[in-house]
Design a protein around this motif. Sequence first.
Motif, PDB file in Angstrom:
ATOM      1  N   GLU A   8       0.859  -1.188   0.000  1.00  0.00           N
ATOM      2  CA  GLU A   8       0.000   0.000   0.000  1.00  0.00           C
ATOM      3  C   GLU A   8       0.892   1.233   0.000  1.00  0.00           C
ATOM      4  O   GLU A   8       1.814   1.339   0.807  1.00  0.00           O
ATOM      5  N   VAL A   9       0.632   2.147  -0.925  1.00  0.00           N
ATOM      6  CA  VAL A   9       1.444   3.356  -1.058  1.00  0.00           C
ATOM      7  C   VAL A   9       0.741   4.522  -0.376  1.00  0.00           C
ATOM      8  O   VAL A   9      -0.447   4.746  -0.578  1.00  0.00           O
ATOM      9  N   GLN A  10       1.511   5.262   0.430  1.00  0.00           N
ATOM     10  CA  GLN A  10       1.000   6.460   1.101  1.00  0.00           C
ATOM     11  C   GLN A  10       2.045   7.558   0.964  1.00  0.00           C
ATOM     12  O   GLN A  10       3.000   7.618   1.729  1.00  0.00           O
ATOM     13  N   VAL A  20       6.009  12.719  -7.448  1.00  0.00           N
ATOM     14  CA  VAL A  20       5.186  11.506  -7.461  1.00  0.00           C
ATOM     15  C   VAL A  20       5.224  10.880  -8.851  1.00  0.00           C
ATOM     16  O   VAL A  20       5.425   9.665  -8.992  1.00  0.00           O
ATOM     17  N   THR A  21       5.068  11.682  -9.882  1.00  0.00           N
ATOM     18  CA  THR A  21       5.107  11.174 -11.260  1.00  0.00           C
ATOM     19  C   THR A  21       6.473  10.561 -11.569  1.00  0.00           C
ATOM     20  O   THR A  21       6.565   9.503 -12.213  1.00  0.00           O
ATOM     21  N   GLN A  24       6.691   7.203  -9.830  1.00  0.00           N
ATOM     22  CA  GLN A  24       5.841   6.220 -10.509  1.00  0.00           C
ATOM     23  C   GLN A  24       6.531   5.674 -11.759  1.00  0.00           C
ATOM     24  O   GLN A  24       6.436   4.481 -12.053  1.00  0.00           O
ATOM     25  N   ARG A  45      -4.111  -5.197  -8.804  1.00  0.00           N
ATOM     26  CA  ARG A  45      -4.532  -3.964  -8.146  1.00  0.00           C
ATOM     27  C   ARG A  45      -5.628  -4.271  -7.127  1.00  0.00           C
ATOM     28  O   ARG A  45      -6.462  -5.142  -7.347  1.00  0.00           O
ATOM     29  N   GLU A  49      -8.200   1.331  -3.920  1.00  0.00           N
ATOM     30  CA  GLU A  49      -7.085   1.698  -3.047  1.00  0.00           C
ATOM     31  C   GLU A  49      -5.833   1.910  -3.886  1.00  0.00           C
ATOM     32  O   GLU A  49      -5.732   1.410  -5.001  1.00  0.00           O
ATOM     33  N   TYR A  50      -4.867   2.627  -3.343  1.00  0.00           N
ATOM     34  CA  TYR A  50      -3.563   2.728  -3.978  1.00  0.00           C
ATOM     35  C   TYR A  50      -2.729   1.604  -3.372  1.00  0.00           C
ATOM     36  O   TYR A  50      -1.856   1.819  -2.526  1.00  0.00           O
ATOM     37  N   ALA A  51      -3.061   0.375  -3.784  1.00  0.00           N
ATOM     38  CA  ALA A  51      -2.450  -0.817  -3.210  1.00  0.00           C
ATOM     39  C   ALA A  51      -2.480  -1.935  -4.238  1.00  0.00           C
ATOM     40  O   ALA A  51      -3.239  -1.890  -5.208  1.00  0.00           O
ATOM     41  N   ASN A  52      -1.640  -2.943  -4.004  1.00  0.00           N
ATOM     42  CA  ASN A  52      -1.630  -4.113  -4.880  1.00  0.00           C
ATOM     43  C   ASN A  52      -1.280  -5.360  -4.087  1.00  0.00           C
ATOM     44  O   ASN A  52      -0.763  -5.282  -2.972  1.00  0.00           O
TER      45      ASN A  52
END
Length: 92
Positions: A8-10, A20-21, A24, A45, A49-52
């Motif tokens: 999970e990204v925070q 951030v770009t 990524q 994915r 959520e911003y998670a995998n």
Amino acid sequence: MLFLARMEVQFPAHLSAEEVTRLQGLEKEYSQALQRDGRFAGIWRVVGEYANYSLFDVASNDELHEILSGFPMYPYMKIKVTPLAKHPNSIK
């Protein structure tokens, strides 16, 4: 050895959109290289959520740690690792 990792990204609020770009893009290059060499066996994915969930096929715990800590976004990740073993009912 197979491992399932939930990542999970925070990102902290102080990071600019440009940073951030950039992260990524680096993350994509790093993860695709690992996928091509077979150690990063799959990625899914988590909806909403911003998670995998990622599947790693590596030789050791130490190798997995090296891979995970090498992700460009590692400082901003919460990671939970689950070691996997073959299920006796599996036909594969």
